[in-house]
Each structure stands twice: as structure tokens, then as C-alpha cells.
Design a protein around this motif. Structure first.
Motif, PDB file in Angstrom:
ATOM      1  N   ILE A   9       0.822  -1.221   0.000  1.00  0.00           N
ATOM      2  CA  ILE A   9       0.000   0.000   0.000  1.00  0.00           C
ATOM      3  C   ILE A   9       0.855   1.270   0.000  1.00  0.00           C
ATOM      4  CG2 ILE A   9      -1.661   1.341   1.364  1.00  0.00           C
ATOM      5  CD1 ILE A   9      -2.991  -1.355   2.068  1.00  0.00           C
ATOM      6  N   PRO A  10       1.827   1.451   0.915  1.00  0.00           N
ATOM      7  CA  PRO A  10       2.638   2.680   0.836  1.00  0.00           C
ATOM      8  C   PRO A  10       3.527   2.718  -0.415  1.00  0.00           C
ATOM      9  CG  PRO A  10       3.388   1.291   2.645  1.00  0.00           C
ATOM     10  CD  PRO A  10       2.134   0.687   2.123  1.00  0.00           C
ATOM     11  N   MET A  11       3.945   1.548  -0.893  1.00  0.00           N
ATOM     12  CA  MET A  11       4.722   1.531  -2.143  1.00  0.00           C
ATOM     13  C   MET A  11       3.869   2.065  -3.286  1.00  0.00           C
ATOM     14  SD  MET A  11       7.830   0.322  -1.638  1.00  0.00           S
ATOM     15  CE  MET A  11       8.379  -0.343  -3.182  1.00  0.00           C
ATOM     16  N   LEU A  12       2.631   1.633  -3.348  1.00  0.00           N
ATOM     17  CA  LEU A  12       1.704   2.097  -4.388  1.00  0.00           C
ATOM     18  C   LEU A  12       1.353   3.565  -4.173  1.00  0.00           C
ATOM     19  CD1 LEU A  12       0.172   0.924  -6.822  1.00  0.00           C
ATOM     20  CD2 LEU A  12      -1.749   0.502  -5.294  1.00  0.00           C
TER      21      LEU A  12
ATOM     22  N   GLU B 128       3.191   5.910  -3.030  1.00  0.00           N
ATOM     23  CA  GLU B 128       4.282   6.786  -3.454  1.00  0.00           C
ATOM     24  C   GLU B 128       4.676   6.575  -4.917  1.00  0.00           C
ATOM     25  OE1 GLU B 128       7.486   6.510  -0.643  1.00  0.00           O
ATOM     26  OE2 GLU B 128       6.134   6.773   1.065  1.00  0.00           O
ATOM     27  N   GLY B 129       3.955   5.698  -5.613  1.00  0.00           N
ATOM     28  CA  GLY B 129       4.210   5.498  -7.035  1.00  0.00           C
ATOM     29  C   GLY B 129       5.478   4.740  -7.353  1.00  0.00           C
TER      30      GLY B 129
ATOM     31  N   GLY C 221       1.604   7.956  -8.040  1.00  0.00           N
ATOM     32  CA  GLY C 221       1.093   7.261  -6.877  1.00  0.00           C
ATOM     33  C   GLY C 221      -0.297   7.728  -6.490  1.00  0.00           C
ATOM     34  N   LEU C 222      -0.773   7.232  -5.359  1.00  0.00           N
ATOM     35  CA  LEU C 222      -2.103   7.617  -4.873  1.00  0.00           C
ATOM     36  C   LEU C 222      -2.105   9.018  -4.285  1.00  0.00           C
ATOM     37  CD1 LEU C 222      -3.092   4.259  -3.125  1.00  0.00           C
ATOM     38  CD2 LEU C 222      -3.794   5.056  -5.386  1.00  0.00           C
ATOM     39  N   GLY C 223      -0.956   9.397  -3.719  1.00  0.00           N
ATOM     40  CA  GLY C 223      -0.825  10.751  -3.190  1.00  0.00           C
ATOM     41  C   GLY C 223      -1.584  11.013  -1.909  1.00  0.00           C
TER      42      GLY C 223
ATOM     43  N   ALA D 187       1.529   8.835   3.541  1.00  0.00           N
ATOM     44  CA  ALA D 187       2.944   9.103   3.258  1.00  0.00           C
ATOM     45  C   ALA D 187       3.666   9.640   4.484  1.00  0.00           C
ATOM     46  CB  ALA D 187       3.060  10.093   2.101  1.00  0.00           C
ATOM     47  N   THR D 188       2.939  10.375   5.342  1.00  0.00           N
ATOM     48  CA  THR D 188       3.558  10.932   6.553  1.00  0.00           C
ATOM     49  C   THR D 188       3.749   9.870   7.624  1.00  0.00           C
ATOM     50  OG1 THR D 188       2.561  13.086   6.125  1.00  0.00           O
ATOM     51  CG2 THR D 188       3.297  12.648   8.379  1.00  0.00           C
ATOM     52  N   TRP D 189       2.702   9.081   7.888  1.00  0.00           N
ATOM     53  CA  TRP D 189       2.746   8.141   8.999  1.00  0.00           C
ATOM     54  C   TRP D 189       3.245   6.753   8.622  1.00  0.00           C
ATOM     55  CZ3 TRP D 189       2.621  10.035  13.658  1.00  0.00           C
ATOM     56  CH2 TRP D 189       2.015  11.278  13.860  1.00  0.00           C
ATOM     57  N   MET D 190       3.255   6.448   7.337  1.00  0.00           N
ATOM     58  CA  MET D 190       3.740   5.136   6.915  1.00  0.00           C
ATOM     59  C   MET D 190       4.435   5.260   5.558  1.00  0.00           C
ATOM     60  SD  MET D 190       1.599   1.630   6.846  1.00  0.00           S
ATOM     61  CE  MET D 190       2.325   0.079   6.373  1.00  0.00           C
ATOM     62  N   PRO D 191       5.610   5.888   5.541  1.00  0.00           N
ATOM     63  CA  PRO D 191       6.338   5.985   4.276  1.00  0.00           C
ATOM     64  C   PRO D 191       6.822   4.605   3.842  1.00  0.00           C
ATOM     65  CG  PRO D 191       7.702   6.756   6.083  1.00  0.00           C
ATOM     66  CD  PRO D 191       6.334   6.488   6.651  1.00  0.00           C
ATOM     67  N   ALA D 192       6.972   4.423   2.548  1.00  0.00           N
ATOM     68  CA  ALA D 192       7.336   3.103   2.022  1.00  0.00           C
ATOM     69  C   ALA D 192       8.651   2.603   2.598  1.00  0.00           C
ATOM     70  CB  ALA D 192       7.407   3.163   0.497  1.00  0.00           C
TER      71      ALA D 192
END
Length: 198
Positions: A107-110, A112-113, A121-123, A128-133
Motif C-alpha cells: 500500500i505505501p509503495m503504491l 508513493e508510485g 502514486g495515490l498521493g 505518506a507521513t505516517w507510513m512511508p514506504a
């Protein structure tokens, strides 16, 4: 050195696919020949995937290594830890935990694209803040532990032999060099020397 490392990783991955997944889950009656064939085909598939991803890397090498370690921490570490230290870990629990781990990592990989599936990515900024890839293991690993434990508790316990092997691995008595924990458990059960809770 790079080629040797890559070859070792390819062999380890193909062995896991052919023995642990194919022979132990998909086809428990698989012959040695079938396992070798699945192992060879999996090496080819892994090689093709590696080439495809290497043609247009989404991130610098340091970030890619970080993603790989996050994946290992989320999916593999809880299984190694619980499998070695908690005898009630069973197959449904492990499979549920690993599946959850892959989803939580993806999910975080997707977002962030990083796979190039969604341009930019989903943006989702909160994610992105609480669970970066690159640091998804900090959030994902406790989730996988919890899922594995809960599913293991609500499903049937593993066989007694499996529990005995976990206990044997932590026995204060040293094991002979030519025997595994499984061999010692089988001998104890065959000789009638293993009590029900041993």
C-alpha cells in the motif's frame, strides 16, 4: 561479488518456492523431479522480473535496498520469530500474517508510485507521513505479529510433533551434530520417552 550474491539469492528464492510453497502447500505429493522443475521455472521468472524492474528503476539503489529490508521485516521477521519462540504458531496464522504483511507493504509503495502502476502514486499525504514506504516496517511488523497471533489462537493448534520441535530447539541439552530437532523428536516419540507436554 555482485553476481555471487545475486546467484545465492536466486537459489534461495527458488528453493523456497519449490520446497516450502509448492511441495508443502500446493502439491504435498510432489516428486523430486517436479520440485526441481518448479525451482528452475521460478529462477527464470525471478530473473525476468528482476530485469524488468532494473530496466527503469523507480528509485536510487539505496531506496530500493530500504524497500527490500522493509519487505523482509514485515513479511519474514514475524514468522521467523514466532515460529522459533511460540509453539502455537500454525500454518493458517503464518499464511494470514504473511499475506497481511505483503498487503501492508504494498500500500505505501503504491501510494508513493514506486511500481509505476499509478503515475505519481495515490498521493495520500496522511499515509505518506505516517507510513512511508521506506519505513513501513515500523507500522507493518506489529500488525503482522497481531494478525498471526490472533489467527493462530482462533484456529486449530499445530501438531504435537511441531510443538516438540520448537521445544527441542530451546532445550538446554545439546543436540548431536548429525541429528536435527525433527530426528530427536521422532526418536523420543518412537521410544515412548516423550510425555504429552514435552
Amino acid at each position: 561479488a555482485a553476481v555471487a550474491t545475486t546467484a545465492g539469492l536466486f537459489i534461495a528464492a527458488s528453493s523456497a518456492i519449490s520446497h516450502d510453497i509448492y511441495a508443502n502447500i500446493i502439491n504435498e505429493d510432489a516428486t523430486q523431479r517436479q520440485q526441481v522443475l518448479v525451482g528452475r521455472l521460478s529462477i527464470i521468472l525471478i530473473g525476468v522480473l528482476t530485469i524488468v524492474f532494473a530496466l527503469n528503476p523507480q528509485q536510487p539503489i539505496a531506496a530500493l535496498v530500504g524497500f527490500a529490508f522493509s519487505l523482509a521485516a514485515i513479511v519474514l521477521f514475524p514468522m521467523f520469530f514466532l515460529g522459533l519462540w511460540w509453539e502455537n504458531t500454525n500454518r493458517p496464522g503464518a499464511l494470514s500474517g504473511m499475506t497481511t504483511g505483503i498487503i501492508v507493504w504494498f500500500i505505501p509503495m503504491l501510494n508513493e508510485g514506486n511500481f509505476g502502476l499509478i503515475d505519481g502514486g495515490l498521493g495520500i499525504d496522511v499515509l505518506a507521513t505516517w507510513m512511508p514506504a521506506i519505513g513501513s516496517a515500523l507500522v507493518g511488523t506489529p500488525i503482522v505479529f497481531a494478525v498471526t497471533i490472533v489467527v493462530s489462537l482462533v484456529t486449530s493448534e499445530p501438531p504435537l510433533e511441531t510443538k516438540q520441535m520448537v521445544r527441542q530447539c530451546h532445550s538446554p541439552d545439546p543436540m548431536p551434530r548429525d541429528k536435527t530437532a525433527a530426528d530427536i523428536v521422532a526418536e523420543k516419540n518412537r521410544d515412548g520417552n516423550a510425555p504429552a507436554d514435552d
